[in-house]
Design an enzyme around this catalytic site. Structure first.
Site, PDB file in Angstrom:
ATOM      1  N   ASP A  68      -3.220  -9.215   1.223  1.00 57.16           N
ATOM      2  CA  ASP A  68      -2.620 -10.198   0.231  1.00 57.16           C
ATOM      3  C   ASP A  68      -0.946  -9.972   0.366  1.00 57.16           C
ATOM      4  OD1 ASP A  68      -4.016 -11.277  -1.563  1.00 57.16           O
ATOM      5  OD2 ASP A  68      -3.452 -10.444  -3.228  1.00 57.16           O
ATOM      6  N   TYR A  70       2.800  -9.492  -1.133  1.00 56.12           N
ATOM      7  CA  TYR A  70       3.209  -8.806  -2.579  1.00 56.12           C
ATOM      8  C   TYR A  70       3.261  -9.890  -3.665  1.00 56.12           C
ATOM      9  CZ  TYR A  70       4.399  -4.964   0.852  1.00 56.12           C
ATOM     10  OH  TYR A  70       4.688  -4.130   1.855  1.00 56.12           O
ATOM     11  N   PHE A  81       3.195  -6.489   4.992  1.00 56.12           N
ATOM     12  CA  PHE A  81       3.688  -5.111   4.922  1.00 56.12           C
ATOM     13  C   PHE A  81       5.417  -5.381   4.730  1.00 56.12           C
ATOM     14  CE2 PHE A  81      -0.367  -3.932   6.727  1.00 56.12           C
ATOM     15  CZ  PHE A  81      -0.508  -2.894   5.656  1.00 56.12           C
ATOM     16  N   HIS A 190      -5.896   3.123   4.876  1.00 51.26           N
ATOM     17  CA  HIS A 190      -4.904   2.289   4.522  1.00 51.26           C
ATOM     18  C   HIS A 190      -3.166   3.112   4.505  1.00 51.26           C
ATOM     19  CE1 HIS A 190      -2.273  -0.802   2.291  1.00 51.26           C
ATOM     20  NE2 HIS A 190      -2.983  -1.597   2.892  1.00 51.26           N
TER      21      HIS A 190
END
Length: 226
Positions: A68, A70, A81, A190
């Site tokens: 997703d 931010y 990221f 993760h």
């Protein structure tokens, strides 16, 4: 039904042309138009396809999959990221830089903008390409996953020797879209602070990517950002 014609890099537009003609993509466009009437949506419209625009289909070497964008103001710019320069690095990205330091002895950069990776062939792809401000996951299950799955399938089918970096259960579940006889897959938990200590830190993925690329006669990725 209107055919959606997004502004996206030419080789990706050719690879995904059938998706833009499908009913789900038309409905996705309508959903986004309604969302923008009521909420702030990230990233800005011109950056939604940023990952594709920086990493053409035929120049992709590595795929790093996020979930997703931010959802805070100023953070998302279409690369998983990554955050623009001047924006505080999120915790998962800090752990990514810790692993690069451990793996390759590259010092943590002053910023979190990963565009340099994208321009070298690292497709920084979120499964969902937009989000409502301050509401994580708010644009899931509206069609983006169908679209980004199609991108992964196209890479799997029409390219060879790519390295897929799948971190966390959500990303690892995408293995079913990838032909493992043609491509390489690196998996880990993760990099979130909640899980990074259970195997992301110490995974050595960044040096492994470069070793795989070099063994195929492909230029390695320069993971330095400064």
């Amino acid at each position: 039904m209107e055919i959606v014609d997004p502004v996206i890099e030419k080789s990706w537009k050719e690879a995904l042309i059938d998706e833009f003609k499908k009913e789900y993509f038309h409905e996705l466009k309508l959903f986004l138009l309604e969302e923008k009437k009521k909420h702030r949506v990230f990233p800005p419209g011109k950056l939604i396809f940023n990952a594709f625009n920086h990493t053409p289909f035929d120049r992709t070497k590595v795929v790093l999959l996020g979930q997703d964008p931010y959802h805070g103001a100023g953070q998302a710019h279409g690369l998983c990221f990554s955050v623009p320069e001047g924006v505080q690095k999120p915790p998962s990205l800090v752990n990514i830089f810790k692993e690069i330091k451990s793996d390759l002895n590259i010092e943590e950069p002053a910023h979190g903008n990963l565009t340099k990776w994208a321009d070298q062939g690292v497709l920084l792809l979120n499964a969902t390409l937009t989000v409502r401000e301050n509401q994580a996951g708010s644009h899931q299950h509206h069609g983006w996953e169908t679209f980004t799955d199609a991108a992964i399938k196209n890479l799997s089918l029409h390219r060879t020797g790519l390295v897929f970096m799948l971190w966390g259960n959500y990303a690892i579940a995408k293995k079913s879209l990838i032909d493992t006889s043609r491509h390489f897959i690196l998996t880990s938990v993760h990099p979130s602070p909640l899980s990074a200590h259970r195997g992301f830190l110490g995974c050595g993925h960044f040096s492994q990517v470069n070793n795989i690329l070099l063994q195929q006669g492909v230029d390695e990725i320069d993971w330095r950002l400064s």
